[in-house]
Design an enzyme around this catalytic site. Structure first.
Site, PDB file in Angstrom:
ATOM      1  N   TYR A 147      -1.125  -0.097  10.350  1.00  6.26           N
ATOM      2  CA  TYR A 147      -1.353  -0.672   9.011  1.00  6.26           C
ATOM      3  C   TYR A 147      -0.235  -0.217   8.074  1.00  6.26           C
ATOM      4  CZ  TYR A 147      -3.466  -1.102   4.335  1.00  6.26           C
ATOM      5  OH  TYR A 147      -3.709  -1.389   3.016  1.00  6.26           O
ATOM      6  N   SER A 204       0.862  -1.188   0.000  1.00  6.35           N
ATOM      7  CA  SER A 204       0.000   0.000   0.000  1.00  6.35           C
ATOM      8  C   SER A 204       0.893   1.230   0.000  1.00  6.35           C
ATOM      9  CB  SER A 204      -0.880   0.028   1.262  1.00  6.35           C
ATOM     10  OG  SER A 204      -1.518   1.296   1.379  1.00  6.35           O
TER      11      SER A 204
END
Ligand code: NAP
Length: 252
Positions: free
Chosen positions: A160, A146
């Protein structure tokens, strides 16, 4: 009877980005093993779409954070579909958004268990089965990272972002480890993409609309646009690419 088509295993292939990868792979001549954790109906639906595109496709239930599940998923997929040639390490969660100071140990652990330990279990199993020095036929692994790994995601989910930083390091290290073993290892690093993760895992339904103005292209990515990058890295067109982290973030 098992076909001669390349076989790809996609973790979390039942919804969102993983489902788009499964459908595109099926349409490009791959047979597809779709794994999911809990939503069997969603997995069955994608399997049917893949079959309609002419692929052999099967759903397999398992939690990537559980070592025994990962070993079983690979065993079952190879037994039913034949030796794997590609693995997409896609399953992931964010956990409810918030500041780190206000986030529970349970949320942190679940994210790291799935996104990091799970990705390592899957990559390890792929390395064992694809590596030529271990009797495999070579192939490729694509990890789904990501852009959060670089942005850090302050006030949203720094844990995250940290988990995806680990996925980037895994990609670079394993690519070099397997470079002479016939296995290419790359990552795709999506920006904001239109899936259920924002509502169901991040638990922030308004997130996409709120953050859209900050994306240079002023729009949210479609799962199919991420899938195109994954299929490119899996393909022979990417034969000299390993250890790459390909951003697909609309300029973010
Ligand atoms: P999603 O729509 O929420 O789908 C997640 C998929 O992963 C589902 O198939 C789910 O299965 C599966 N899954 C979740 N936890 C699992 C576990 N412990 N074991 C096995 N499978 C599990 O998510 P997405 O947006 O497509 O995200 C896919 C990947 O892209 C993730 O790694 C995510 O971090 C990354 N990513 C997404 C975005 C974005 O904006 N969407 C941006 C950057 C990166 P069930 O349906 O059975 O739960």
């Amino acid at each position: 009877m098992q076909s001669q088509r390349p076989v790809v295993l996609i973790t979390g292939g039942s919804r969102g980005i993983g489902a788009a990868i499964a459908q595109l792979a099926a349409s490009r001549g791959y047979d597809v093993a779709i794994t999911y954790r809990s939503e069997s109906a969603a997995a069955e639906e994608i399997v049917e779409i893949c079959r309609a595109a002419g692929a052999e496709a099967l759903p397999f239930q398992g939690d990537v954070a559980v070592e025994a599940d990962v070993l079983r998923l690979f065993d079952e997929a190879e037994e039913r579909l034949g030796p794997l040639s590609h693995v997409v390490n896609n399953a992931g969660v964010t956990g409810k958004s918030g500041k780190l100071a206000e986030t529970s140990a349970e949320t942190l652990r679940e994210c790291i268990d799935i996104n990091v330990t799970g990705a390592l279990f899957v990559a390890r199993e792929a390395a064992r089965r694809l590596s030529r020095s271990r009797g495999g036929a070579g192939g490729s692994i694509v990890n789904i990272s990501s852009v959060a790994a670089h942005l850090g995601s302050p006030n949203e989910y720094v844990w995250y972002a940290a988990s995806k930083g680990a996925v980037d390091s895994l990609t670079i290290g394993l690519a070099r480890e397997l470079a002479t073993d016939g296995v290419r290892v790359n990552a795709v690093s999506p920006g904001m993409t239109d899936t259920d993760i924002h509502e169901r895992s991040t638990r922030d339904p308004g997130r996409l609309e709120r953050l859209k103005p900050f994306i240079p292209m002023r729009r949210i990515g479609e799962p199919q646009e991420i899938a195109e990058a994954v299929l490119f890295l899996m393909s022979d067109a990417a034969s000299y690419i390993t250890g790459a982290i390909l951003p697909v973030p609309g300029g973010r």
